[in-house]
Design a protein around this motif. Structure first.
Motif, mmCIF file in Angstrom:
data_model
loop_
_atom_site.group_PDB
_atom_site.id
_atom_site.type_symbol
_atom_site.label_atom_id
_atom_site.label_comp_id
_atom_site.label_asym_id
_atom_site.label_seq_id
_atom_site.Cartn_x
_atom_site.Cartn_y
_atom_site.Cartn_z
ATOM 1 N N ARG A 17 0.986 -0.784 -0.404
ATOM 2 C CA ARG A 17 -0.134 -0.256 -0.070
ATOM 3 C C ARG A 17 0.794 1.603 -0.254
ATOM 4 O O ARG A 17 0.323 2.227 -0.990
ATOM 5 C CB ARG A 17 -1.410 -0.203 1.469
ATOM 6 N N ASN A 18 2.178 1.000 0.735
ATOM 7 C CA ASN A 18 3.088 2.415 0.656
ATOM 8 C C ASN A 18 3.255 2.744 -0.717
ATOM 9 O O ASN A 18 3.338 3.695 -1.257
ATOM 10 C CB ASN A 18 4.112 1.919 1.698
ATOM 11 N N LEU A 19 4.301 1.719 -1.396
ATOM 12 C CA LEU A 19 4.743 1.615 -2.717
ATOM 13 C C LEU A 19 3.891 1.898 -3.377
ATOM 14 O O LEU A 19 4.040 3.093 -4.274
ATOM 15 C CB LEU A 19 5.126 0.549 -3.297
ATOM 16 N N LEU A 20 2.303 1.347 -3.715
ATOM 17 C CA LEU A 20 1.683 1.865 -4.653
ATOM 18 C C LEU A 20 1.288 3.443 -4.135
ATOM 19 O O LEU A 20 0.924 4.198 -5.502
ATOM 20 C CB LEU A 20 0.119 0.906 -4.414
ATOM 21 N N ALA A 21 1.255 3.991 -3.515
ATOM 22 C CA ALA A 21 0.817 5.416 -3.004
ATOM 23 C C ALA A 21 2.224 6.541 -3.511
ATOM 24 O O ALA A 21 1.716 7.673 -3.611
ATOM 25 C CB ALA A 21 0.353 5.890 -1.825
ATOM 26 N N ASN A 22 3.407 6.112 -2.996
ATOM 27 C CA ASN A 22 3.985 6.736 -3.587
ATOM 28 C C ASN A 22 5.063 6.215 -4.070
ATOM 29 O O ASN A 22 6.018 5.677 -4.346
ATOM 30 C CB ASN A 22 4.631 6.701 -1.915
ATOM 31 N N PRO A 23 4.954 6.641 -5.515
ATOM 32 C CA PRO A 23 5.720 6.619 -6.271
ATOM 33 C C PRO A 23 7.587 6.693 -5.989
ATOM 34 O O PRO A 23 8.718 5.970 -7.148
ATOM 35 C CB PRO A 23 5.555 7.645 -8.093
ATOM 36 N N ARG A 24 7.835 7.228 -5.084
ATOM 37 C CA ARG A 24 9.474 7.569 -4.855
ATOM 38 C C ARG A 24 9.923 6.467 -4.174
ATOM 39 O O ARG A 24 11.150 6.133 -4.230
ATOM 40 C CB ARG A 24 9.329 8.447 -4.105
ATOM 41 N N ALA A 25 9.023 6.512 -2.852
ATOM 42 C CA ALA A 25 9.145 5.159 -2.119
ATOM 43 C C ALA A 25 9.272 4.071 -3.483
ATOM 44 O O ALA A 25 10.331 2.784 -3.586
ATOM 45 C CB ALA A 25 8.322 4.400 -1.468
ATOM 46 N N LEU A 26 8.283 3.832 -4.181
ATOM 47 C CA LEU A 26 9.025 2.289 -5.154
ATOM 48 C C LEU A 26 9.956 2.321 -6.026
ATOM 49 O O LEU A 26 10.407 1.643 -6.794
ATOM 50 C CB LEU A 26 7.149 2.369 -5.603
ATOM 51 N N HIS A 27 10.588 3.528 -6.599
ATOM 52 C CA HIS A 27 11.714 4.099 -7.532
ATOM 53 C C HIS A 27 12.600 3.459 -6.108
ATOM 54 O O HIS A 27 13.688 2.844 -6.982
ATOM 55 C CB HIS A 27 12.144 5.151 -7.954
ATOM 56 N N GLY A 257 7.754 6.516 -12.801
ATOM 57 C CA GLY A 257 7.330 5.182 -13.493
ATOM 58 C C GLY A 257 6.650 6.079 -14.404
ATOM 59 O O GLY A 257 5.815 4.682 -15.459
ATOM 60 N N CYS A 258 7.136 6.086 -14.875
ATOM 61 C CA CYS A 258 6.873 7.026 -17.019
ATOM 62 C C CYS A 258 7.976 6.610 -18.033
ATOM 63 O O CYS A 258 9.429 6.517 -16.927
ATOM 64 C CB CYS A 258 6.732 9.242 -16.706
ATOM 65 N N GLY A 259 7.580 6.648 -19.125
ATOM 66 C CA GLY A 259 8.488 5.893 -20.274
ATOM 67 C C GLY A 259 8.995 4.277 -20.300
ATOM 68 O O GLY A 259 9.792 4.889 -21.647
ATOM 69 N N LEU A 260 8.391 3.770 -19.739
ATOM 70 C CA LEU A 260 8.987 2.324 -20.060
ATOM 71 C C LEU A 260 7.433 1.425 -21.122
ATOM 72 O O LEU A 260 6.199 2.024 -20.658
ATOM 73 C CB LEU A 260 8.963 1.942 -18.708
ATOM 74 N N LEU A 261 8.229 2.054 -22.300
ATOM 75 C CA LEU A 261 7.438 1.492 -23.411
ATOM 76 C C LEU A 261 7.557 0.276 -23.436
ATOM 77 O O LEU A 261 8.616 -0.417 -23.779
ATOM 78 C CB LEU A 261 7.507 2.297 -25.308
ATOM 79 N N THR A 262 6.309 -1.461 -23.685
ATOM 80 C CA THR A 262 6.145 -2.327 -23.905
ATOM 81 C C THR A 262 5.932 -2.723 -25.098
ATOM 82 O O THR A 262 4.886 -2.034 -25.080
ATOM 83 C CB THR A 262 5.999 -2.735 -22.163
ATOM 84 N N LEU A 263 6.387 -3.543 -25.518
ATOM 85 C CA LEU A 263 5.821 -4.311 -26.392
ATOM 86 C C LEU A 263 4.704 -5.492 -26.522
ATOM 87 O O LEU A 263 5.253 -7.060 -25.508
ATOM 88 C CB LEU A 263 6.463 -4.525 -28.062
ATOM 89 N N ALA A 264 3.897 -6.147 -27.060
ATOM 90 C CA ALA A 264 3.122 -7.506 -27.625
ATOM 91 C C ALA A 264 3.109 -7.738 -28.656
ATOM 92 O O ALA A 264 2.881 -7.076 -29.605
ATOM 93 C CB ALA A 264 2.415 -7.687 -26.282
ATOM 94 N N PRO A 265 2.819 -9.310 -29.074
ATOM 95 C CA PRO A 265 2.794 -9.615 -30.321
ATOM 96 C C PRO A 265 1.193 -8.952 -30.726
ATOM 97 O O PRO A 265 0.122 -9.135 -29.951
ATOM 98 C CB PRO A 265 2.906 -10.785 -30.050
#
Length: 269
Positions: A17-27, A257-265
């Protein structure tokens, strides 16, 4: 080497819950997965929260990570299944070629730089007054967020060329008479602002939009930014530019948490 990781998160745990609410902590938690990250290593990550009961953390790293600490803190360490999948990114990179099409997902921070904000904040107004008093005609621009879905879509579509791909048009019947298409950048009006359409006839849509407020320290003002998640279909037009975007990220706020481009078939049929 480059690795793409996918970590399962248990949202009922306090640490989750802490990480989901805090991008800095998740980083910070993401950095903890690398024993010796180099100063020039670009680490990209994204939180996929399509199902709030089963969120996933995606991370792109140059060195092979170890997510044991995250599995213990925010996952199901004793449950069945693959808690933290780590995959070599080379096979995907080998598939990149001009003309290839993929399904994609990107969470980005759409922004614009302007010298004259329409509604300047107190700090911006003070700086503008200081510049005017000093006789400065131009200074460093102000970074402003695109806050509407239409503006965010235009930001994305007007930049795909510099990222080495294009978004094809929808495979459907033409729009009904009177429906105005979203203008491309070369169709801009005299003001430089294209006529935005919230429903562009291209294979892309916004699936999530969020406002984030991140407190960097106890004294300073929080960092506020807006994110948008884009999903759709893309066609590769420049392999080098495209790989640079995949590995280096797209747009600002990569630490949050921005900038990651992911691909899929692409789905068949």
């Amino acid at each position: 080497m480059t690795y793409l990781s996918r970590v399962r998160m248990n949202p009922l745990r306090a640490a989750s819950r802490n990480l989901l609410a805090n991008p800095r902590a998740l980083h910070a938690a993401v950095l903890g997965g690398l024993p010796d990250p180099t100063a020039d290593e670009r680490i990209l990550w994204r939180l996929d929260n399509d199902n709030p009961h089963r969120p996933h953390l995606l991370v792109l790293t140059r060195s092979r990570p170890d997510w044991s600490h995250l599995v213990e803190q925010i996952g199901w360490p004793d449950a069945d299944g693959e808690h933290a999948a780590v995959r070599d990114y080379a096979p995907l990179l080998a598939q990149i070629a001009v003309g290839r099409e993929f399904a994609f997902r990107l969470t980005a921070n759409p922004i614009q730089n302007t010298q004259t904000p329409d509604k300047p904040t107190t700090a911006q107004a003070k700086l503008l007054a200081e510049r005017a008093k000093a006789g400065e005609k131009r200074g460093r621009g102000f970074r402003l967020a695109h806050r509407t879905a239409a503006a965010q879509l235009n930001w994305f579509l007007s930049r795909t060329g510099r990222w080495g791909f294009d978004v094809p048009g929808v495979r459907s019947d033409p729009a009904a008479p009177g429906i105005r298409d979203l203008a491309r950048p070369d169709e801009a009006t005299e003001t430089g602002r294209p006529p935005w359409d919230p429903n562009p006839p291209y294979e892309v849509r916004i699936t999530a939009r969020n406002r984030h407020s991140v407190q960097k320290n106890l004294k300073g003002a929080p960092v506020v930014f807006h994110s948008a998640t884009f999903e759709g279909r893309l066609l590769v037009t420049d392999t080098e530019l495209f790989k640079a975007g995949l590995l280096g990220g797209i747009g600002p706020s990569k630490a949050y948490g921005c900038g990651l481009l992911t691909l899929a078939p692409l789905p068949k049929g």
